[in-house]
Design a protein around this motif. Structure first.
Motif, PDB file in Angstrom:
ATOM      1  N   ILE A 208       0.870  -1.174   0.000  1.00  9.37           N
ATOM      2  CA  ILE A 208       0.000   0.000   0.000  1.00  9.37           C
ATOM      3  C   ILE A 208       0.905   1.220   0.000  1.00  9.37           C
ATOM      4  O   ILE A 208       1.902   1.264   0.717  1.00  9.37           O
ATOM      5  CB  ILE A 208      -0.943  -0.005   1.221  1.00  9.37           C
ATOM      6  N   ASP A 209       0.546   2.211  -0.802  1.00 10.84           N
ATOM      7  CA  ASP A 209       1.411   3.385  -0.956  1.00 10.84           C
ATOM      8  C   ASP A 209       1.065   4.506   0.014  1.00 10.84           C
ATOM      9  O   ASP A 209       1.939   5.314   0.346  1.00 10.84           O
ATOM     10  CB  ASP A 209       1.320   3.899  -2.394  1.00 10.84           C
ATOM     11  N   LEU A 210      -0.176   4.582   0.458  1.00  8.02           N
ATOM     12  CA  LEU A 210      -0.569   5.647   1.379  1.00  8.02           C
ATOM     13  C   LEU A 210      -1.772   5.203   2.193  1.00  8.02           C
ATOM     14  O   LEU A 210      -2.705   4.587   1.665  1.00  8.02           O
ATOM     15  CB  LEU A 210      -0.889   6.925   0.614  1.00  8.02           C
ATOM     16  N   ALA A 231       9.962   0.317   8.827  1.00  6.04           N
ATOM     17  CA  ALA A 231      10.233   0.013   7.414  1.00  6.04           C
ATOM     18  C   ALA A 231      10.614   1.259   6.622  1.00  6.04           C
ATOM     19  O   ALA A 231      11.023   1.148   5.468  1.00  6.04           O
ATOM     20  CB  ALA A 231       9.017  -0.652   6.778  1.00  6.04           C
ATOM     21  N   GLY A 232      10.451   2.453   7.242  1.00  6.24           N
ATOM     22  CA  GLY A 232      10.884   3.672   6.580  1.00  6.24           C
ATOM     23  C   GLY A 232       9.798   4.653   6.228  1.00  6.24           C
ATOM     24  O   GLY A 232      10.079   5.706   5.632  1.00  6.24           O
ATOM     25  N   ALA A 233       8.539   4.369   6.579  1.00  6.88           N
ATOM     26  CA  ALA A 233       7.442   5.272   6.260  1.00  6.88           C
ATOM     27  C   ALA A 233       7.428   6.464   7.208  1.00  6.88           C
ATOM     28  O   ALA A 233       7.889   6.385   8.350  1.00  6.88           O
ATOM     29  CB  ALA A 233       6.107   4.539   6.321  1.00  6.88           C
ATOM     30  N   GLU A 234       6.891   7.577   6.728  1.00 10.09           N
ATOM     31  CA  GLU A 234       6.633   8.724   7.599  1.00 10.09           C
ATOM     32  C   GLU A 234       5.324   8.505   8.343  1.00 10.09           C
ATOM     33  O   GLU A 234       4.349   8.020   7.769  1.00 10.09           O
ATOM     34  CB  GLU A 234       6.542  10.008   6.788  1.00 10.09           C
ATOM     35  N   ILE A 235       5.296   8.906   9.614  1.00 12.40           N
ATOM     36  CA  ILE A 235       4.104   8.795  10.444  1.00 12.40           C
ATOM     37  C   ILE A 235       3.699  10.209  10.826  1.00 12.40           C
ATOM     38  O   ILE A 235       4.314  10.832  11.709  1.00 12.40           O
ATOM     39  CB  ILE A 235       4.371   7.939  11.707  1.00 12.40           C
ATOM     40  N   LEU A 251      -1.638  10.039   8.773  1.00 13.94           N
ATOM     41  CA  LEU A 251      -1.173   9.932   7.396  1.00 13.94           C
ATOM     42  C   LEU A 251       0.132   9.139   7.411  1.00 13.94           C
ATOM     43  O   LEU A 251       1.088   9.540   8.078  1.00 13.94           O
ATOM     44  CB  LEU A 251      -0.939  11.329   6.802  1.00 13.94           C
ATOM     45  N   VAL A 252       0.175   8.023   6.690  1.00 13.72           N
ATOM     46  CA  VAL A 252       1.353   7.157   6.683  1.00 13.72           C
ATOM     47  C   VAL A 252       1.693   6.803   5.237  1.00 13.72           C
ATOM     48  O   VAL A 252       0.838   6.272   4.507  1.00 13.72           O
ATOM     49  CB  VAL A 252       1.120   5.880   7.508  1.00 13.72           C
ATOM     50  N   ALA A 253       2.925   7.068   4.848  1.00 12.63           N
ATOM     51  CA  ALA A 253       3.381   6.787   3.485  1.00 12.63           C
ATOM     52  C   ALA A 253       4.870   7.085   3.417  1.00 12.63           C
ATOM     53  O   ALA A 253       5.431   7.698   4.324  1.00 12.63           O
ATOM     54  CB  ALA A 253       2.619   7.651   2.468  1.00 12.63           C
ATOM     55  N   PRO A 254       5.537   6.671   2.337  1.00 13.12           N
ATOM     56  CA  PRO A 254       6.899   7.145   2.111  1.00 13.12           C
ATOM     57  C   PRO A 254       6.933   8.668   2.028  1.00 13.12           C
ATOM     58  O   PRO A 254       5.928   9.306   1.648  1.00 13.12           O
ATOM     59  CB  PRO A 254       7.271   6.507   0.769  1.00 13.12           C
ATOM     60  N   LYS A 255       8.068   9.251   2.357  1.00 14.64           N
ATOM     61  CA  LYS A 255       8.170  10.710   2.449  1.00 14.64           C
ATOM     62  C   LYS A 255       7.746  11.414   1.161  1.00 14.64           C
ATOM     63  O   LYS A 255       7.021  12.410   1.200  1.00 14.64           O
ATOM     64  CB  LYS A 255       9.610  11.100   2.807  1.00 14.64           C
TER      65      LYS A 255
END
Length: 266
Positions: A208-210, A231-235, A251-255
């Motif tokens: 999942i991307d976002l 795992a490296g996602a922004e929280i 909101l959780v996703a890669p930066k």
């Protein structure tokens, strides 16, 4: 932390009770009344907690237990005022389980000084064990997790969720509707799946991307948040601030993806 926490014992305990539920999956009739629904939900909590306590209390005699009741909004605003404790979501996605639909997990978190330091999410149906240690990475079974590296919103999968609190007089329904509209206009694929923690673990796994949610749901989030973070996602919150326990949106996703989303919504 390995010296403090016997990780294999925790994973084995969660796997054991998850497989008990897997054996009984679809064996009970789908509840047709509120009374039947509440009874089966209570049975799930009782069975899960009893099994986990039996298997973990000898190894961790000083760690107390706290049940994460997602229907209790106020209790989710702050971590419990106690030392180390287990926060147990007996079954995230229990409604799917009772409706004979895949997408249910056993979630367990160790909270220390008000922050999650170890979490596990077990999906018995897929035989996938997601887990993370604070500062030491996130894993699915024995494989390290890695977040998505996509850059094109058109090929991204975004998911939205919502909690159980009353939304009749606080504009939450309007906020959720606006969020879904933003997603539909900008992301190639938009879904709502059910088990919040598992979806956050899927962000950590790059599936999942976002993930976005506009209301308070700490107990459903907390196990998956540690996995996604490790795992490296922004929280973040939905206004772009670092998320902290008690914040009423997520909101959780890669930066690079959170940056795109925040531009869209502003």
């Amino acid at each position: 932390m390995q010296n403090e926490i016997n990780i294999p014992i925790i994973l084995d305990a969660v796997r054991k009770v998850g497989n008990v539920f897997l054996k009984d999956y679809k064996q009970n009739a789908i509840p047709q009344t509120m009374e039947e629904l509440l009874k089966q939900l209570d049975d799930i909590d009782t069975i899960c907690l009893a099994s986990l306590k039996e298997d973990l209390s000898a190894e961790f005699p000083d760690i107390i237990w706290h049940i994460g009741d997602e229907f209790d909004t106020n209790s989710q605003r702050n971590p419990a005022q106690q030392g180390d404790y287990w926060l147990c979501d007996a079954m995230d996605g229990a409604i799917q389980y009772l409706q004979h639909i895949a997408g249910w997990t056993i979630n367990l978190v160790l909270v220390r000084e008000g922050k999650p330091v170890f979490s596990v999410i077990f999906d018995p149906f897929a035989n996938e064990m997601f887990w993370a240690k604070d500062g030491d990475g996130a894993f699915m079974n024995d494989q390290s997790l890695k977040i998505s590296s996509k850059t094109d919103l058109a090929v991204m999968l975004a998911v939205f969720e919502y909690g159980h609190q009353d939304k009749s007089d606080n504009y939450l329904n309007e906020k959720i509707g606006s969020t879904v509209t933003h997603l539909l206009k900008n992301f190639g694929i938009v879904r709502n799946y059910g088990p919040h923690g598992l979806q956050l673990a899927y962000v950590g796994a790059g599936r999942i991307d976002l993930f976005v949610q506009e209301d308070l749901d700490t107990y459903n989030w907390i196990a998956g948040l540690l996995i996604a973070k490790e795992a490296g996602a922004e929280i973040l919150t939905t206004n772009g601030n670092p998320w902290k326990w008690g914040d009423e949106n997520l909101l959780v996703a890669p930066k690079n993806t959170t940056e795109k989303y925040l531009k869209i919504t502003k």
